[in-house]
Write an enzyme that holds these catalytic residues in place. Structure first.
Site, PDB file in Angstrom:
ATOM      1  N   HIS A 244       2.862  74.346  77.022  1.00  0.00           N
ATOM      2  CA  HIS A 244       1.528  73.746  77.173  1.00  0.00           C
ATOM      3  C   HIS A 244       1.603  72.221  77.124  1.00  0.00           C
ATOM      4  CE1 HIS A 244      -2.489  74.916  77.873  1.00  0.00           C
ATOM      5  NE2 HIS A 244      -2.966  74.973  76.656  1.00  0.00           N
TER       6      HIS A 244
ATOM      7  N   ASN B 269      -8.013  71.543  73.821  1.00  0.00           N
ATOM      8  CA  ASN B 269      -9.387  71.803  74.246  1.00  0.00           C
ATOM      9  C   ASN B 269     -10.346  70.654  73.916  1.00  0.00           C
ATOM     10  OD1 ASN B 269      -9.326  72.164  71.515  1.00  0.00           O
ATOM     11  ND2 ASN B 269     -10.470  74.073  71.476  1.00  0.00           N
TER      12      ASN B 269
ATOM     13  N   ASP C 236       0.179  71.506  82.455  1.00  0.00           N
ATOM     14  CA  ASP C 236       0.948  72.713  82.767  1.00  0.00           C
ATOM     15  C   ASP C 236       0.134  73.605  83.707  1.00  0.00           C
ATOM     16  OD1 ASP C 236      -0.770  72.917  80.402  1.00  0.00           O
ATOM     17  OD2 ASP C 236      -0.100  74.984  80.273  1.00  0.00           O
TER      18      ASP C 236
ATOM     19  N   ASN D 235      -8.096  74.754  79.382  1.00  0.00           N
ATOM     20  CA  ASN D 235      -9.069  74.174  78.445  1.00  0.00           C
ATOM     21  C   ASN D 235      -9.047  72.657  78.390  1.00  0.00           C
ATOM     22  OD1 ASN D 235     -10.175  76.630  77.687  1.00  0.00           O
ATOM     23  ND2 ASN D 235      -8.588  76.979  76.149  1.00  0.00           N
TER      24      ASN D 235
END
Length: 194
Positions: free
Chosen positions: A21, A69, A94, A115
Site C-alpha cells: 500500500h 484514508n 498502488d 481510500n
C-alpha cells in the site's frame, strides 16, 4: 501543463513502510533521492515535505503522514497554500488492477475503491482532474483478500519488479517535466519489468 505537486500515498510508521500500500511513498522517496530534495516533517501539511528542482521546474514533494484514508488532509492544505491547481498535481499510489513491474500515468477518473484517492477527491471539492501514477501491485484474486494483500509485503521477486517500475517512472516523470506528457507516457506504458 506542468506538475507542481507530487504526493506519494501510504500509511505512516515502520509497520507499514514495506507494505504494498506504500508504493506511492517509495516513488516519492526515489524522486527525492535522485533530485537531492530533502523531505522533512511539516505539521502544516501533515506529512514529509520538500521542494526542489526536477528538470528545471520547481516541484513540491509530499508524503502524507496521515493514514491512507486521510491523505487529503495533507494534499489539500499544501495545494491551497501554494495555489496549485488540481490539474498540476500528480498522486502516486498502488494499483490492484495492474501487475507488479507496470506503472501508468493517467489523468482524472474515479477513486476505484482506493481510500487515499477517495479522500483527496473529497477534499479537493470533488475535483478528480489530478494526474495519477498507478503503480501495479496485482490483485489477490478475491475482494475479501484485498486488505491483507495491500497491507502485506510483496515477495522478493515482485518487490524487485515494483522497484524497477518505480525507477523507470521517476525517469519518465523527469521526461514529462523536461519535454511532454505524451513522451513520458509512451515510454512508461511500454515498460515492463523483467
Amino acid at each position: 501543463m506542468t506538475i507542481k505537486l507530487i504526493a506519494g500515498l501510504g500509511n505512516p510508521g515502520p509497520d507499514y513502510s514495506r507494505t504494498r500500500h506504500n508504493a506511492g511513498v517509495w516513488f516519492v522517496e526515489e524522486l527525492a533521492r535522485i533530485h537531492n530534495i530533502s523531505l522533512q516533517p511539516d505539521k502544516k501539511y501533515s506529512g514529509l515535505y520538500g521542494k526542489g528542482l526536477i528538470a528545471g521546474n520547481l516541484v513540491h514533494l509530499l508524503i502524507p503522514t496521515t493514514f491512507m484514508n486521510r491523505s487529503g488532509q495533507a494534499v489539500a492544505p499544501l495545494a491551497n497554500f501554494y495555489k496549485i491547481p488540481v490539474e498540476e498535481i500528480l498522486i502516486a499510489h498502488d494499483e490492484l488492477d495492474m501487475l507488479p513491474g507496470i506503472c501508468k500515468i493517467k489523468k482524472g477518473g474515479g477513486h476505484g475503491g482506493h481510500n487515499g484517492l477517495r479522500d483527496i477527491i473529497a477534499r479537493m471539492a470533488n475535483n478528480k482532474d489530478f494526474y495519477r501514477l498507478r503503480i501495479g501491485i496485482d490483485h489477490p484474486g478475491h475482494r475479501d483478500k484485498v486488505t491483507g494483500h495491500v497491507l502485506g509485503k510483496a515477495p522478493k521477486i515482485e518487490q524487485e519488479k515494483i522497484d524497477q517500475a518505480i525507477d523507470e517512472a521517476s525517469r519518465c516523470v523527469e521526461l514529462w517535466l523536461k519535454e511532454d506528457l505524451k513522451k513520458a507516457q509512451n515510454r512508461l506504458h511500454s515498460f515492463k519489468a523483467d
